[in-house]
Design an enzyme around this catalytic site. Structure first.
Site, mmCIF file in Angstrom:
data_model
loop_
_atom_site.group_PDB
_atom_site.id
_atom_site.type_symbol
_atom_site.label_atom_id
_atom_site.label_comp_id
_atom_site.label_asym_id
_atom_site.label_seq_id
_atom_site.Cartn_x
_atom_site.Cartn_y
_atom_site.Cartn_z
ATOM 1 C CE1 TYR A 348 -3.132 3.076 0.508
ATOM 2 C CE2 TYR A 348 -3.828 1.889 2.381
ATOM 3 C CZ TYR A 348 -4.218 2.818 1.560
ATOM 4 O OH TYR A 348 -5.175 3.565 1.223
ATOM 5 C CB CYS A 349 1.185 4.679 -0.307
ATOM 6 S SG CYS A 349 1.381 5.963 -0.199
#
Length: 611
Positions: A348-349
């Site tokens: 994530y990210c």
């Protein structure tokens, strides 16, 4: 003065309209002003004390110097040609004259509604109070502000000869200044604040200044803006409550395995690599919003990396350390507790950026345990990296590195402030007004509680990230050096599920789309509605937003959207089908720590360290 369509029966200039702005108890009002000054002294002391002790130093000079330098370049263009400068001044003067003429016209309108010379953008919540329209003074302030701020934005847009980075910075800084000087932010120029101050005889200001002193003290000399009531949440009690065990702990990460919720589970376990810029429980806010709980209920054996909130001891922990002691350590623990070597992974990210770089490294090293990878709002190419690029150039990175090396880490509040500035009109100024001028506590909101739960960044890790990704774009170019190797995303041949969010300010969808072309295998690109958080954390039961699916992520981003299929609701079921299509074998459910002694209950200890 004429009555406006939304006015009371009393004329705008009548006694009732004026009375609401008149102090009723001057003695009490004066006493509260004195109390406010006392609280202001405490706020000043909270700011000054850590500086006098040498515990903190001001870092305001660097961004302010960059803003001044950027505006100087902008001014140079407009002032270098007298005719050009005159035209710019004439446009501003013309805007002011339109507002003035509009105000004069309203004076003699005799109940005939007069359109504003300039109106706020749709969705602008700052000017919703009726007095912004029916009171001549506040209406004039509003329109003058809108004319000025839009004129300033136009100066940036029409300045020729600026390089794109300078133009980008100028537009960003103009927006920040415009948001800061809005009349909605000040007591005497905001009708709602003015009325509340008069009605409470200034008690709102006493409460607000007290909160300001508390928030500066909580930030150890820097303002730690509270966006949610921190007393309403406790990690492990009513937030991050999906049951599980800590099965491993390294210097940089705890590995959490979650308890099964089904009799059988997918053969391949799922390892989630969240960003270390924020804490992992954005994926486990509460049972209704939790992606982790939902994945468990779909039959995944879920493991999550919970990153350390680093301090002075971790300053030299680099990206390689986060790969070895975080991601690969997580793979080791998955294999140790389940016996499975093949794993599905999610990043994530920036956790996804780390995962992508690690996959390129592991491909060269012959570690093939990750058999599919899902990337949530992840950039691997930073050409179109959005407003965060404003904070990244050689001078700013060098200054930041110097500051980080003093302690070995970047303070969590610094990164939180940068993220909040991307949407300062939503995440900064409404809370400044609510907290410090209205004197009201923010509401309990789990998402904003998480947003304010800051994490530090190790100096080595953050410097590597800024230079290799934002500044030099080395990952997509095949120039990133890790563990003595030069890694290439072309070596990543496993299937990739690449999720972007259409309104993402942190990892713009166009940037995520462009990154698809650098992987060596098949990429499934999916576009979610909403932004960086809500686009990802969107449970199917809520039936919110939509997602787009389509063909291969090739060509232009806009062309892909035009030909994509819009699907209602969450993308989560689509992802689940994608996972099962690649390996859907089921095996008996696995309990955490089978044959091992757990190191504690989920969500572990690292996530509870606050700064």
């Amino acid at each position: 003065m004429s009555k406006r369509p939304d006015s009371d029966k009393t004329d705008d200039a009548g006694p009732a309209a004026v009375d609401q702005y008149v102090v009723k108890d001057p003695e009490r009002f004066a006493l509260n002003l004195a109390r406010m000054v006392e609280q202001a002294g405490k706020a000043a002391a909270a700011w000054a004390e850590p500086r006098q002790k040498g515990e903190t130093r001001d870092h305001v000079a660097e961004p302010m110097a960059d803003m001044v330098k950027t505006f100087s370049k902008l001014s140079e263009y407009w002032l270098s040609d007298p005719q050009r400068a005159l035209e710019a001044q004439t446009r501003l003067y013309s805007g002011y004259m339109s507002v003035w003429a509009n105000a004069i016209q309203r004076l003699g309108a005799n109940d005939i509604p007069i359109e504003d010379a300039v109106k706020p953008e749709r969705g602008d919540k700052r000017f919703q109070d009726p007095e912004w329209g029916r009171n001549a003074f506040f209406d004039f302030l509003k329109q003058t502000y809108l004319v000025t701020s839009r004129w300033a934005a136009d100066l940036v847009e029409h300045a020729e000869g600026l390089d794109e980075h300078t133009r980008h910075k100028a537009a960003f800084y103009v927006k920040q200044v415009a948001n800061a000087i809005s009349p909605s932010n000040f007591i005497l120029t905001n009708p709602e604040l003015f009325r509340e101050t008069v009605a409470s005889n200034g008690e709102n200001l006493v409460r607000g200044m007290k909160m300001l002193a508390e928030d500066i003290a909580a930030g150890r000399g820097d303002l730690k803006l509270r966006q949610a009531d921190p007393t309403s949440f406790e990690i492990g009690k009513n937030i991050a409550v999906t049951p599980g065990k800590v099965v491993g702990r390294s210097d940089v990460a705890e590995i959490i395995q979650y308890a099964p919720a089904t009799e059988t589970v997918l053969k391949r376990p799922l390892l989630i690599c969240p960003p270390w810029i924020n804490k992992f429980y954005i994926l486990d806010l509460n049972p209704e919003k939790s992606f982790i709980r939902w994945a468990v209920e779909q039959g995944h054996t879920v493991f999550v990396i919970s990153w350390i909130n680093p301090d002075e001891r971790h300053g030299a922990k680099s990206w390689e350390a986060y790969i070895r002691e975080g991601l690969q350590y997580g793979l080791d623990m998955v294999e140790k507790t389940t016996g499975e070597r093949e794993v599905n992974a999610i990043g994530y990210c920036v956790g996804g950026t780390l995962l992508a770089a690690a996959l390129a490294l592991l491909a060269q090293e012959g570690d093939s345990r990750i058999r599919s990878a899902t990337l949530f709002t992840t950039q691997v190419d930073f050409t179109y990296a959005g407003d965060l690029k404003v904070f990244v150039d050689k001078d700013q990175v060098a200054a930041l590195e110097q500051a980080m090396n003093e302690k070995g880490f970047l303070e969590g509040t610094k990164m939180a402030t940068a993220f909040n500035m991307l949407r300062s009109g939503d995440l900064i100024w409404p809370y400044v007004v609510n907290n410090y001028m209205r004197g009201k506590d923010p509401l309990p909101f789990d998402l904003l509680y998480w947003n304010a739960d800051s994490t530090r960044m190790t100096a080595a890790n953050h410097s590597f990230y800024l230079r290799n990704c934002y500044l030099e774009n080395n990952l997509s170019a095949g120039r990133m050096e890790l563990a003595g190797r030069t890694v290439s995303l072309a070596d990543v041949s496993i299937p990739i599920y690449n999720l972007a969010a259409r309104e993402d300010h942190i990892a713009p969808a166009r940037s995520v789309f462009l990154g698809c072309r650098y992987f060596g295998g098949d990429v499934e690109f999916v576009l979610a509605g909403s932004g960086h958080i809500a686009g990802v954390v969107n449970p199917p039961a809520l039936k919110k937003y939509q997602h787009w699916t389509g063909g291969k992520p090739e060509g232009d981003y806009e062309d892909w959207i035009a030909s994509a299929t819009e699907n209602p609701g969450s993308w989560w079921p689509h992802w689940q089908r994608w996972i099962e299509a690649r390996e859907g074998t089921r095996v008996p459910a696995r309990e955490p720590c089978k044959g091992m002694k757990p190191l504690g209950d989920a969500p572990g200890t690292y996530v509870k360290v606050r700064v």
